[in-house]
Design a protein around this motif. Structure first.
Motif, PDB file in Angstrom:
ATOM      1  N   ASN A 148       0.824  -1.212   0.000  1.00 36.48           N
ATOM      2  CA  ASN A 148       0.000   0.000   0.000  1.00 36.48           C
ATOM      3  C   ASN A 148       0.860   1.266   0.000  1.00 36.48           C
TER       4      ASN A 148
ATOM      5  N   TYR B 196       7.739  -2.179   3.526  1.00 40.29           N
ATOM      6  CA  TYR B 196       7.334  -3.442   4.144  1.00 40.29           C
ATOM      7  C   TYR B 196       8.540  -4.061   4.826  1.00 40.29           C
TER       8      TYR B 196
ATOM      9  N   PHE C 298       5.445  -5.733  13.769  1.00 38.84           N
ATOM     10  CA  PHE C 298       4.100  -5.248  13.476  1.00 38.84           C
ATOM     11  C   PHE C 298       3.835  -3.958  14.256  1.00 38.84           C
TER      12      PHE C 298
ATOM     13  N   GLN D 254      -2.840   4.455  16.275  1.00 43.32           N
ATOM     14  CA  GLN D 254      -3.615   3.257  15.934  1.00 43.32           C
ATOM     15  C   GLN D 254      -4.968   3.232  16.648  1.00 43.32           C
TER      16      GLN D 254
ATOM     17  N   THR E  12      -5.804   0.866  12.384  1.00 45.56           N
ATOM     18  CA  THR E  12      -5.704   1.065  10.939  1.00 45.56           C
ATOM     19  C   THR E  12      -5.381  -0.238  10.216  1.00 45.56           C
ATOM     20  N   THR E  13      -5.183  -1.310  10.960  1.00 44.66           N
ATOM     21  CA  THR E  13      -4.894  -2.625  10.387  1.00 44.66           C
ATOM     22  C   THR E  13      -5.456  -3.691  11.311  1.00 44.66           C
ATOM     23  N   THR E  14      -5.637  -4.871  10.783  1.00 39.93           N
ATOM     24  CA  THR E  14      -6.115  -5.980  11.616  1.00 39.93           C
ATOM     25  C   THR E  14      -4.952  -6.748  12.228  1.00 39.93           C
TER      26      THR E  14
ATOM     27  N   SER F 126      -6.743  -7.039  16.924  1.00 44.25           N
ATOM     28  CA  SER F 126      -7.379  -5.896  16.263  1.00 44.25           C
ATOM     29  C   SER F 126      -8.181  -6.381  15.063  1.00 44.25           C
TER      30      SER F 126
ATOM     31  N   PHE G 285     -10.787  -4.524  12.769  1.00 46.52           N
ATOM     32  CA  PHE G 285     -10.440  -3.135  13.085  1.00 46.52           C
ATOM     33  C   PHE G 285     -11.002  -2.684  14.437  1.00 46.52           C
TER      34      PHE G 285
END
Length: 180
Positions: free
Chosen positions: A43, A47, A100, A108, A112-114, A157, A160
């Motif tokens: 995205n 990474y 992570f 956060q 914003t991420t799972t 999470s 979300f």
């Protein structure tokens, strides 16, 4: 130690760590990374190693855990009373690799991420029982998580939403059994 006393225990010490950073190859046509090459962005963001930071422990890998149980039984005429107590401890651990995003970072909230990283605190539980046996029958009163610890066994999470899976609450049972 003495007749009628049984002590059992087990434990583990875990000092595993991430020692390499294997490549996660791209397998999706049209992605910014050509098929077969190491993924370096997702995205539009850099990474990092998806397996964790080198030298850190893997997720769900507490550095130590143990349990201990003592049972004492004796004779009282035709009856065989018994009592046992036990303790179990699991040290703190993470739910995701160290690379992570930190789920407690204000950036956060909301997630914003799972795949946010949380530290799952360590906890100890205690169990016990009192009972009596005679011939083919046994009557027993048992308690699990006697101190009613409200420890967390997992943080996530997913969807979300920060969610916690709690430890099972105190459970008291009475058991009556007959063997035939």
């Amino acid at each position: 130690m003495t007749e009628g006393l049984t002590v059992q225990g087990s434990g583990s010490w875990n000092s595993s760590e991430q020692t390499n950073a294997p490549c996660l190859p791209s397998n999706r046509p049209g992605s910014p990374t050509p098929i077969g090459q190491c993924i370096t962005q997702v995205n539009g963001q850099p990474y990092t190693n998806p397996y964790g930071v080198l030298g850190t422990s893997p997720p769900f890998s507490p550095p130590f855990m143990f349990n201990l149980r003592a049972r004492y039984e004796w004779n009282s005429g035709a009856f065989r009373p018994f009592a046992w107590v036990g303790a179990s401890h699991i040290a703190a651990m993470r739910n995701e690799p160290a690379s992570f995003p930190d789920g407690n970072d204000p950036a956060q909230n909301p997630p914003t991420t799972t795949l946010l990283r949380y530290t799952i605190p360590g906890y100890t539980t205690y169990d016990g029982a009192l009972g009596v046996a005679k011939d083919n029958w046994v009557a027993q009163f048992t308690g699990s998580n006697i101190t009613n610890s409200d420890a967390v066994t997992n943080l996530s999470s997913g969807q979300f939403i920060k969610s916690a899976i709690p430890l099972r609450p105190r459970v008291l049972t009475f058991v009556f059994e007959y063997k035939f």
